[in-house]
Design a protein around this motif. Structure first.
Motif, PDB file in Angstrom:
ATOM      1  N   ALA A  23       0.841  -1.199   0.000  1.00  0.00           N
ATOM      2  CA  ALA A  23       0.000   0.000   0.000  1.00  0.00           C
ATOM      3  C   ALA A  23       0.877   1.251   0.000  1.00  0.00           C
ATOM      4  O   ALA A  23       1.970   1.258   0.549  1.00  0.00           O
ATOM      5  CB  ALA A  23      -0.909  -0.007   1.221  1.00  0.00           C
ATOM      6  N   SER A  24       0.365   2.313  -0.603  1.00  0.00           N
ATOM      7  CA  SER A  24       1.167   3.531  -0.697  1.00  0.00           C
ATOM      8  C   SER A  24       0.766   4.580   0.335  1.00  0.00           C
ATOM      9  O   SER A  24       1.610   5.193   0.960  1.00  0.00           O
ATOM     10  CB  SER A  24       1.089   4.115  -2.105  1.00  0.00           C
ATOM     11  N   GLY A  25      -0.513   4.806   0.539  1.00  0.00           N
ATOM     12  CA  GLY A  25      -0.955   5.823   1.482  1.00  0.00           C
ATOM     13  C   GLY A  25      -1.366   5.224   2.810  1.00  0.00           C
ATOM     14  O   GLY A  25      -1.632   4.024   2.916  1.00  0.00           O
ATOM     15  N   GLU A  26      -1.427   6.074   3.820  1.00  0.00           N
ATOM     16  CA  GLU A  26      -1.761   5.608   5.177  1.00  0.00           C
ATOM     17  C   GLU A  26      -3.159   4.991   5.235  1.00  0.00           C
ATOM     18  O   GLU A  26      -3.355   3.944   5.835  1.00  0.00           O
ATOM     19  CB  GLU A  26      -1.654   6.767   6.167  1.00  0.00           C
ATOM     20  N   ARG A  27      -4.119   5.635   4.601  1.00  0.00           N
ATOM     21  CA  ARG A  27      -5.502   5.112   4.621  1.00  0.00           C
ATOM     22  C   ARG A  27      -5.570   3.758   3.940  1.00  0.00           C
ATOM     23  O   ARG A  27      -6.148   2.807   4.462  1.00  0.00           O
ATOM     24  CB  ARG A  27      -6.436   6.111   3.950  1.00  0.00           C
ATOM     25  N   GLU A  28      -4.963   3.661   2.751  1.00  0.00           N
ATOM     26  CA  GLU A  28      -4.950   2.390   2.014  1.00  0.00           C
ATOM     27  C   GLU A  28      -4.221   1.315   2.822  1.00  0.00           C
ATOM     28  O   GLU A  28      -4.661   0.168   2.884  1.00  0.00           O
ATOM     29  CB  GLU A  28      -4.267   2.567   0.659  1.00  0.00           C
ATOM     30  N   ARG A  29      -3.119   1.684   3.461  1.00  0.00           N
ATOM     31  CA  ARG A  29      -2.352   0.728   4.270  1.00  0.00           C
ATOM     32  C   ARG A  29      -3.207   0.186   5.417  1.00  0.00           C
ATOM     33  O   ARG A  29      -3.224  -1.012   5.670  1.00  0.00           O
ATOM     34  CB  ARG A  29      -1.079   1.393   4.806  1.00  0.00           C
ATOM     35  N   PHE A  30      -3.915   1.065   6.109  1.00  0.00           N
ATOM     36  CA  PHE A  30      -4.740   0.610   7.231  1.00  0.00           C
ATOM     37  C   PHE A  30      -5.885  -0.274   6.744  1.00  0.00           C
ATOM     38  O   PHE A  30      -6.172  -1.313   7.352  1.00  0.00           O
ATOM     39  CB  PHE A  30      -5.286   1.786   8.043  1.00  0.00           C
ATOM     40  N   ILE A  31      -6.528   0.099   5.644  1.00  0.00           N
ATOM     41  CA  ILE A  31      -7.618  -0.719   5.092  1.00  0.00           C
ATOM     42  C   ILE A  31      -7.099  -2.096   4.698  1.00  0.00           C
ATOM     43  O   ILE A  31      -7.708  -3.124   5.016  1.00  0.00           O
ATOM     44  CB  ILE A  31      -8.300  -0.009   3.896  1.00  0.00           C
ATOM     45  N   ARG A  32      -5.955  -2.131   4.038  1.00  0.00           N
ATOM     46  CA  ARG A  32      -5.366  -3.418   3.666  1.00  0.00           C
ATOM     47  C   ARG A  32      -4.983  -4.228   4.905  1.00  0.00           C
ATOM     48  O   ARG A  32      -5.106  -5.446   4.915  1.00  0.00           O
ATOM     49  CB  ARG A  32      -4.142  -3.221   2.788  1.00  0.00           C
ATOM     50  N   PHE A  33      -4.488  -3.534   5.932  1.00  0.00           N
ATOM     51  CA  PHE A  33      -4.135  -4.217   7.173  1.00  0.00           C
ATOM     52  C   PHE A  33      -5.365  -4.883   7.778  1.00  0.00           C
ATOM     53  O   PHE A  33      -5.319  -6.044   8.199  1.00  0.00           O
ATOM     54  CB  PHE A  33      -3.512  -3.229   8.167  1.00  0.00           C
ATOM     55  N   VAL A  34      -6.471  -4.175   7.810  1.00  0.00           N
ATOM     56  CA  VAL A  34      -7.710  -4.724   8.364  1.00  0.00           C
ATOM     57  C   VAL A  34      -8.201  -5.893   7.502  1.00  0.00           C
ATOM     58  O   VAL A  34      -8.589  -6.943   8.038  1.00  0.00           O
ATOM     59  CB  VAL A  34      -8.784  -3.625   8.506  1.00  0.00           C
ATOM     60  N   LEU A  35      -8.150  -5.744   6.181  1.00  0.00           N
ATOM     61  CA  LEU A  35      -8.621  -6.824   5.297  1.00  0.00           C
ATOM     62  C   LEU A  35      -7.737  -8.061   5.382  1.00  0.00           C
ATOM     63  O   LEU A  35      -8.246  -9.188   5.499  1.00  0.00           O
ATOM     64  CB  LEU A  35      -8.715  -6.325   3.856  1.00  0.00           C
ATOM     65  N   THR A  36      -6.423  -7.874   5.331  1.00  0.00           N
ATOM     66  CA  THR A  36      -5.535  -9.036   5.444  1.00  0.00           C
ATOM     67  C   THR A  36      -5.611  -9.626   6.851  1.00  0.00           C
ATOM     68  O   THR A  36      -5.506 -10.839   7.023  1.00  0.00           O
ATOM     69  CB  THR A  36      -4.078  -8.694   5.077  1.00  0.00           C
ATOM     70  N   GLY A  37      -5.816  -8.765   7.828  1.00  0.00           N
ATOM     71  CA  GLY A  37      -6.021  -9.251   9.197  1.00  0.00           C
ATOM     72  C   GLY A  37      -7.288 -10.085   9.302  1.00  0.00           C
ATOM     73  O   GLY A  37      -7.343 -11.047  10.072  1.00  0.00           O
ATOM     74  N   GLY A  38      -8.309  -9.731   8.524  1.00  0.00           N
ATOM     75  CA  GLY A  38      -9.544 -10.516   8.495  1.00  0.00           C
ATOM     76  C   GLY A  38      -9.302 -11.915   7.949  1.00  0.00           C
ATOM     77  O   GLY A  38      -9.835 -12.901   8.482  1.00  0.00           O
ATOM     78  N   VAL A  39      -8.482 -12.013   6.922  1.00  0.00           N
ATOM     79  CA  VAL A  39      -8.129 -13.324   6.373  1.00  0.00           C
ATOM     80  C   VAL A  39      -7.354 -14.128   7.417  1.00  0.00           C
ATOM     81  O   VAL A  39      -7.630 -15.314   7.649  1.00  0.00           O
ATOM     82  CB  VAL A  39      -7.310 -13.183   5.066  1.00  0.00           C
ATOM     83  N   ALA A  40      -6.396 -13.469   8.070  1.00  0.00           N
ATOM     84  CA  ALA A  40      -5.612 -14.145   9.115  1.00  0.00           C
ATOM     85  C   ALA A  40      -6.495 -14.538  10.295  1.00  0.00           C
ATOM     86  O   ALA A  40      -6.324 -15.613  10.877  1.00  0.00           O
ATOM     87  CB  ALA A  40      -4.470 -13.239   9.575  1.00  0.00           C
TER      88      ALA A  40
END
Length: 147
Positions: free
Chosen positions: A9-26
């Protein structure tokens, strides 16, 4: 060439959203494996072993899709990731066990109480884990260490 989805991810918002989504998979890997483990072991042991599966899944996904992790070797990142998760695990375990064996019985919650408690427990350290991984697990290696 990697697609936009398969790059960090490049921006902070995108990074946090991706973190939450990948965290959901985990989290799904964590909770799913705990359900299977509970067939053959006690609840407390099952959520402990499942946490390791979820943590490893989270590391792989975060390294690939969330943080720009090319600045440091994976082994060191995994060790720092595990340290952050060791702290988060205490929170997950206390919330999960506290809900399943103290709060839910007191509230007379019986519908999938252990699984529900575990889901809530796994979700409890989202924000603290994000900042821990951003600033510690996947921090760029200092220039002096690389030389």
């Amino acid at each position: 060439m990697r697609s936009n989805l398969l790059r960090p991810a490049s921006g902070e918002r995108e990074r946090f959203i991706r973190f939450v989504l990948t965290g959901g998979v985990a989290a799904a890997a964590n909770i799913g494996s705990s359900i299977l483990f509970r067939i053959v072991m006690p609840y407390q042991a099952a959520i402990t072993l499942a946490y390791i599966i979820g943590m490893t899944t989270a590391f792989i996904l975060a390294r690939l899709l969330v943080f720009d992790a090319r600045t440091s070797p994976a082994h060191g990142q995994y060790m720092r990731f595990a340290a952050v998760n060791a702290i988060a695990f205490v929170q997950v375990w206390l919330v999960s066990v506290g809900l399943a064996f103290i709060i839910f019985p007191w509230l007379n919650v019986t519908w999938h109480a252990e699984t529900l408690a575990h889901v809530i427990g796994v979700m409890s350290p989202i924000a603290s884990s994000y900042f821990g991984h951003k600033h510690f697990s996947f921090r760029p290696e200092s220039k002096s260490k690389r030389e």
